[in-house]
Design a protein around this motif. Structure first.
Motif, PDB file in Angstrom:
ATOM      1  N   ILE A   7      -9.362 -20.772 -23.248  1.00  0.00           N
ATOM      2  CA  ILE A   7      -8.156 -21.233 -23.945  1.00  0.00           C
ATOM      3  C   ILE A   7      -8.175 -22.752 -23.862  1.00  0.00           C
ATOM      4  O   ILE A   7      -8.262 -23.321 -22.767  1.00  0.00           O
ATOM      5  CB  ILE A   7      -6.874 -20.680 -23.303  1.00  0.00           C
ATOM      6  CG1 ILE A   7      -6.850 -19.157 -23.370  1.00  0.00           C
ATOM      7  CG2 ILE A   7      -5.640 -21.276 -23.974  1.00  0.00           C
ATOM      8  CD1 ILE A   7      -5.658 -18.527 -22.665  1.00  0.00           C
ATOM      9  N   PHE A   8      -8.094 -23.387 -25.008  1.00  0.00           N
ATOM     10  CA  PHE A   8      -8.172 -24.851 -25.054  1.00  0.00           C
ATOM     11  C   PHE A   8      -7.591 -25.353 -26.371  1.00  0.00           C
ATOM     12  O   PHE A   8      -7.339 -24.582 -27.290  1.00  0.00           O
ATOM     13  CB  PHE A   8      -9.634 -25.306 -24.911  1.00  0.00           C
ATOM     14  CG  PHE A   8     -10.466 -24.906 -26.092  1.00  0.00           C
ATOM     15  CD1 PHE A   8     -10.761 -25.810 -27.085  1.00  0.00           C
ATOM     16  CD2 PHE A   8     -10.920 -23.597 -26.227  1.00  0.00           C
ATOM     17  CE1 PHE A   8     -11.501 -25.428 -28.192  1.00  0.00           C
ATOM     18  CE2 PHE A   8     -11.664 -23.208 -27.325  1.00  0.00           C
ATOM     19  CZ  PHE A   8     -11.959 -24.122 -28.304  1.00  0.00           C
ATOM     20  N   ARG A   9      -7.421 -26.663 -26.442  1.00  0.00           N
ATOM     21  CA  ARG A   9      -7.008 -27.304 -27.691  1.00  0.00           C
ATOM     22  C   ARG A   9      -8.169 -28.179 -28.140  1.00  0.00           C
ATOM     23  O   ARG A   9      -8.532 -29.135 -27.458  1.00  0.00           O
ATOM     24  CB  ARG A   9      -5.736 -28.114 -27.472  1.00  0.00           C
ATOM     25  CG  ARG A   9      -4.543 -27.223 -27.171  1.00  0.00           C
ATOM     26  CD  ARG A   9      -3.262 -28.009 -27.050  1.00  0.00           C
ATOM     27  NE  ARG A   9      -3.236 -28.756 -25.809  1.00  0.00           N
ATOM     28  CZ  ARG A   9      -2.330 -28.595 -24.837  1.00  0.00           C
ATOM     29  NH1 ARG A   9      -1.358 -27.716 -24.973  1.00  0.00           N
ATOM     30  NH2 ARG A   9      -2.379 -29.320 -23.755  1.00  0.00           N
ATOM     31  N   ILE A  21      -5.088 -29.225 -21.161  1.00  0.00           N
ATOM     32  CA  ILE A  21      -3.947 -28.486 -20.625  1.00  0.00           C
ATOM     33  C   ILE A  21      -3.794 -28.903 -19.169  1.00  0.00           C
ATOM     34  O   ILE A  21      -4.770 -28.894 -18.420  1.00  0.00           O
ATOM     35  CB  ILE A  21      -4.202 -26.968 -20.730  1.00  0.00           C
ATOM     36  CG1 ILE A  21      -4.336 -26.557 -22.202  1.00  0.00           C
ATOM     37  CG2 ILE A  21      -3.096 -26.182 -20.026  1.00  0.00           C
ATOM     38  CD1 ILE A  21      -4.888 -25.158 -22.411  1.00  0.00           C
ATOM     39  N   THR A  22      -2.591 -29.275 -18.776  1.00  0.00           N
ATOM     40  CA  THR A  22      -2.350 -29.680 -17.391  1.00  0.00           C
ATOM     41  C   THR A  22      -1.769 -28.519 -16.587  1.00  0.00           C
ATOM     42  O   THR A  22      -1.202 -27.580 -17.156  1.00  0.00           O
ATOM     43  CB  THR A  22      -1.367 -30.858 -17.314  1.00  0.00           C
ATOM     44  OG1 THR A  22      -0.086 -30.414 -17.777  1.00  0.00           O
ATOM     45  CG2 THR A  22      -1.850 -32.042 -18.152  1.00  0.00           C
ATOM     46  N   VAL A  29       5.003 -22.366 -18.608  1.00  0.00           N
ATOM     47  CA  VAL A  29       4.995 -21.187 -19.482  1.00  0.00           C
ATOM     48  C   VAL A  29       5.539 -19.997 -18.695  1.00  0.00           C
ATOM     49  O   VAL A  29       5.070 -19.709 -17.593  1.00  0.00           O
ATOM     50  CB  VAL A  29       3.567 -20.883 -19.998  1.00  0.00           C
ATOM     51  CG1 VAL A  29       3.554 -19.606 -20.818  1.00  0.00           C
ATOM     52  CG2 VAL A  29       3.032 -22.057 -20.818  1.00  0.00           C
ATOM     53  N   ALA A  30       6.518 -19.308 -19.273  1.00  0.00           N
ATOM     54  CA  ALA A  30       7.107 -18.144 -18.613  1.00  0.00           C
ATOM     55  C   ALA A  30       6.036 -17.108 -18.302  1.00  0.00           C
ATOM     56  O   ALA A  30       5.228 -16.768 -19.158  1.00  0.00           O
ATOM     57  CB  ALA A  30       8.185 -17.518 -19.498  1.00  0.00           C
ATOM     58  N   GLY A  31       6.028 -16.638 -17.072  1.00  0.00           N
ATOM     59  CA  GLY A  31       5.086 -15.605 -16.653  1.00  0.00           C
ATOM     60  C   GLY A  31       3.838 -16.115 -15.968  1.00  0.00           C
ATOM     61  O   GLY A  31       3.087 -15.348 -15.392  1.00  0.00           O
ATOM     62  N   VAL A  32       3.591 -17.426 -16.010  1.00  0.00           N
ATOM     63  CA  VAL A  32       2.411 -17.986 -15.344  1.00  0.00           C
ATOM     64  C   VAL A  32       2.762 -18.274 -13.890  1.00  0.00           C
ATOM     65  O   VAL A  32       3.801 -18.858 -13.586  1.00  0.00           O
ATOM     66  CB  VAL A  32       1.921 -19.278 -16.035  1.00  0.00           C
ATOM     67  CG1 VAL A  32       0.806 -19.936 -15.227  1.00  0.00           C
ATOM     68  CG2 VAL A  32       1.446 -18.982 -17.442  1.00  0.00           C
ATOM     69  N   GLY A  69      -9.112 -29.236 -18.130  1.00  0.00           N
ATOM     70  CA  GLY A  69      -8.148 -29.114 -19.211  1.00  0.00           C
ATOM     71  C   GLY A  69      -8.264 -27.849 -20.022  1.00  0.00           C
ATOM     72  O   GLY A  69      -7.625 -27.716 -21.068  1.00  0.00           O
ATOM     73  N   MET A  70      -9.114 -26.899 -19.559  1.00  0.00           N
ATOM     74  CA  MET A  70      -9.296 -25.631 -20.258  1.00  0.00           C
ATOM     75  C   MET A  70      -9.082 -24.475 -19.295  1.00  0.00           C
ATOM     76  O   MET A  70      -9.329 -24.591 -18.103  1.00  0.00           O
ATOM     77  CB  MET A  70     -10.707 -25.512 -20.834  1.00  0.00           C
ATOM     78  CG  MET A  70     -11.018 -26.499 -21.925  1.00  0.00           C
ATOM     79  SD  MET A  70     -12.623 -26.169 -22.705  1.00  0.00           S
ATOM     80  CE  MET A  70     -13.746 -26.491 -21.366  1.00  0.00           C
TER      81      MET A  70
END
Length: 103
Positions: A7-9, A21-22, A29-32, A69-70
């Protein structure tokens, strides 16, 4: 050999994250949750093996690592991408497999 989902941008996980991603963003994020430790029990001996958190997180049944970041997740079944889709959407990110395919 494990098959990973990333998962990345950006355009390709091989090129790295264009917009990393930090940990703070991930935890918003809800649930993490932070995976305090990962444990498994040997079914034959009953011995429990545990590994301390090494930048590992969980989202539902998925456990993954955040690095460079991934997010990388070892896909243990065919529905792994569906399980983490809400996480990728919440982060404005994409899911790509080791062989380059997008989910």
């Amino acid at each position: 050999m494990a098959y990973n989902l990333h998962i990345f941008r950006g355009d390709s996980w091989l090129d790295g994250a264009d917009d990393p991603i930090t940990a703070e963003e991930l935890l918003s994020v809800a649930g993490v949750k932070v995976a305090e430790k990962i444990s498994t029990t040997n079914p034959r001996t009953g011995i429990v093996l545990s590994v301390p958190n090494l930048d590992m997180y969980s989202f539902g049944d998925a456990v993954f690592i955040l690095e460079d970041g991934m997010i990388t997740l070892a896909a243990r079944n065919d529905d792994a991408a569906d399980i983490i889709r809400p996480l990728a959407d919440a982060l404005g990110a994409v899911i790509q497999g080791d062989e380059g395919e997008f989910y």
